[in-house]
Design an enzyme around this catalytic site. Structure first.
Site, mmCIF file in Angstrom:
data_model
loop_
_atom_site.group_PDB
_atom_site.id
_atom_site.type_symbol
_atom_site.label_atom_id
_atom_site.label_comp_id
_atom_site.label_asym_id
_atom_site.label_seq_id
_atom_site.Cartn_x
_atom_site.Cartn_y
_atom_site.Cartn_z
ATOM 1 C CB SER A 123 -51.999 -20.160 24.989
ATOM 2 O OG SER A 123 -52.137 -20.892 23.636
ATOM 3 C CE1 TYR B 256 -48.405 -22.922 24.889
ATOM 4 C CE2 TYR B 256 -46.611 -21.802 26.083
ATOM 5 C CZ TYR B 256 -47.639 -21.582 25.135
ATOM 6 O OH TYR B 256 -48.234 -20.408 24.783
ATOM 7 C CE LYS C 83 -48.471 -18.991 28.160
ATOM 8 N NZ LYS C 83 -47.925 -17.500 28.414
HETATM 9 C C1 WQD Z 1 -50.842 -24.524 12.985
HETATM 10 C C2 WQD Z 1 -51.143 -25.512 12.143
HETATM 11 C C3 WQD Z 1 -49.968 -27.731 12.230
HETATM 12 C C4 WQD Z 1 -46.017 -26.273 11.015
HETATM 13 C C5 WQD Z 1 -48.839 -23.071 18.633
HETATM 14 C C6 WQD Z 1 -48.800 -23.244 19.891
HETATM 15 C C7 WQD Z 1 -49.899 -22.111 20.656
HETATM 16 C C8 WQD Z 1 -49.460 -20.800 20.161
HETATM 17 C C9 WQD Z 1 -49.460 -20.712 18.677
HETATM 18 C C10 WQD Z 1 -48.175 -19.758 21.982
HETATM 19 C C11 WQD Z 1 -51.163 -26.917 12.870
HETATM 20 C C12 WQD Z 1 -49.539 -27.007 10.958
HETATM 21 C C13 WQD Z 1 -47.464 -26.266 11.496
HETATM 22 C C14 WQD Z 1 -45.496 -27.165 10.037
HETATM 23 C C15 WQD Z 1 -47.739 -27.648 9.429
HETATM 24 N N1 WQD Z 1 -48.137 -20.499 20.569
HETATM 25 N N2 WQD Z 1 -48.137 -27.042 10.668
HETATM 26 N N3 WQD Z 1 -46.331 -27.698 9.162
HETATM 27 O O1 WQD Z 1 -49.672 -25.693 17.016
HETATM 28 O O2 WQD Z 1 -51.801 -24.263 16.420
HETATM 29 O O3 WQD Z 1 -50.152 -23.453 18.126
HETATM 30 O O4 WQD Z 1 -48.666 -21.762 18.158
HETATM 31 O O5 WQD Z 1 -49.051 -19.544 22.629
HETATM 32 O O6 WQD Z 1 -49.818 -22.352 22.117
HETATM 33 O O7 WQD Z 1 -49.438 -24.443 20.341
HETATM 34 O O8 WQD Z 1 -49.383 -23.312 15.799
HETATM 35 O O9 WQD Z 1 -48.265 -22.988 13.774
HETATM 36 O O10 WQD Z 1 -47.518 -24.641 15.141
HETATM 37 O O11 WQD Z 1 -49.460 -25.106 13.753
HETATM 38 O O12 WQD Z 1 -48.592 -28.465 8.790
HETATM 39 O O13 WQD Z 1 -44.426 -27.014 9.416
HETATM 40 O O14 WQD Z 1 -50.051 -25.572 11.053
HETATM 41 O O15 WQD Z 1 -49.999 -28.929 12.176
HETATM 42 O O16 WQD Z 1 -52.458 -27.359 11.934
HETATM 43 P P1 WQD Z 1 -50.395 -24.156 16.843
HETATM 44 P P2 WQD Z 1 -48.374 -24.036 14.509
#
Ligand code: WQD
Length: 342
Positions: free
Chosen positions: A126, A151, A155
């Site tokens: 990741s 998590y 990785k």
């Molecule tokens: C994306 C953006 C949030 C939800 C995670 C894991 C990573 C991978 C992908 C496994 C961020 C914003 C989110 C919400 C929001 N998973 N957001 N409101 O955190 O980049 O990555 O998923 O491998 O390891 O860490 O993905 O989709 O949670 O967030 O504003 O309700 O959307 O702040 O900027 P992230 P995400």
């Protein structure tokens, strides 16, 4: 027909990869403990490909269970290892659950593979290993930053375990694929993301808000040092991601890898902000999204997107789907299969 063992193969990325492997003529065996996925995913894979992959319900932390499965399917040409817990927030509250599951399952696999002459491992890694990169787009040579969650640390440690194991003997060669943000679903809308409970990730929360399961999306902060103040990520279609796994498996089986342990970024190379993604979703679906700006989410990286030139050149692979196409596929999946809260 070469047989590929796909651990975590009833999961989101695993199931899409199983479809692409079968479509490319591989035989697929899925091993999954169904802790975060449903057995009905096999029906979707069968409907899409016309082939139902063999399925073994096992927990890879159970070394004996894993060994009996390998005895049963001994002629495996490669393993793609997806099986892991992956909720960043949950890992902060339950670190040992994550360290035990994600590391012990990998160690069991690495110990048993050579006993069954399985030398090829593709590992699901990741972009979280980069933390907040100093330079963007981020390349595979960027320094790994201290993980911001257990998590993410699993990785990082998993990559090191593989690197050290590969260096210690020539029994295994491996490719680690560092995913950016996988989103979307297969064009058939027969398989897709099945978040359990309230989605942690942005796109499933958006589609569930648009369809009425959730009342309102919270945008976690618009005071970042980015053009519109919201965080930037590299959102990649899950099918583009799945296709890269087929290329990686073939590279190992055909001994085309240049070193025994290779690492590739899998992204689109384009950064997209949360607000830009919301606007694109509204344009694609014609549905205004109900959202509000709230406080930042602890642990969020401000901005990260991939330099994909190494994967493009070495693997001959490129993410093909536009953000519009990808969000449309996520919406089609939600409309066909929305999962009211149980
Ligand atoms: C994306 C953006 C949030 C939800 C995670 C894991 C990573 C991978 C992908 C496994 C961020 C914003 C989110 C919400 C929001 N998973 N957001 N409101 O955190 O980049 O990555 O998923 O491998 O390891 O860490 O993905 O989709 O949670 O967030 O504003 O309700 O959307 O702040 O900027 P992230 P995400």
């Amino acid at each position: 027909m070469k047989k590929i063992l796909v651990t975590g193969g009833t999961g989101y990325i695993g199931s899409h990869t199983a479809v692409e492997l079968i479509s490319e003529g591989y035989e697929v065996v899925i091993a999954d403990n169904l802790s975060n996925s449903k057995i009905t995913v096999l029906d979707g894979i069968e409907k899409i490909t016309g082939t139902r992959p063999a399925f073994e319900r096992i927990d890879l932390c159970d070394g004996q269970g894993l060994e009996s499965m390998l005895q049963k399917h001994g002629d495996v040409s490669a393993v793609i290892h997806f099986a892991a817990y992956k909720a960043v927030g949950e890992s902060v509250g339950q670190p040992l659950k994550y360290y035990r599951n994600n590391l012990l399952s990998l160690i069991n696999l690495l110990e048993l593979m050579p006993l069954y002459s399985i030398e090829n491992l593709v590992f699901s890694s990741s972009c979280t290993v980069y933390g907040q990169p100093e330079q963007l787009p981020v390349t595979e040579q960027a320094p790994v930053q201290p993980a911001t969650s257990p998590y993410g640390n699993t990785k990082q440690v998993s990559e090191e375990i593989i690197r050290d194991t590969v260096a210690a003997s020539n029994a295994i060669k491996s490719i680690a694929l560092r995913y950016f943000n996988p989103i979307g679903a297969h064009a058939s809308a027969l398989i897709g993301e099945l978040p359990v409970g309230v989605p942690n990730n942005l796109v499933p929360f958006i589609t569930q808000t648009a369809i009425g399961i959730r009342g309102q999306l919270s945008v976690f902060g618009n005071d970042y040092h980015t053009p519109d103040g919201s965080c930037i990520r590299d959102y990649i279609h899950v099918v583009d991601l799945a296709k890269a796994h087929v290329v990686a498996v073939r590279r190992l089986i055909e001994n085309k890898n240049r070193t025994p342990f290779e690492v590739f970024n899998l992204g689109t190379g384009r950064g997209v902000s949360v607000l830009e993604l919301i606007r694109t979703f509204e344009k694609v679906t014609g549905k205004p999204l109900n959202y509000r700006i709230t406080d930042r989410r602890p642990g969020d990286t401000e901005q990260v997107w991939a330099d994909t030139s190494f994967a493009n050149k070495e693997l001959g692979w490129q993410a093909r789907s536009t953000l519009e196409e990808t969000l449309r596929s996520a919406w089609e999946w939600e409309k066909q299969h929305h999962q009211p809260e149980i």
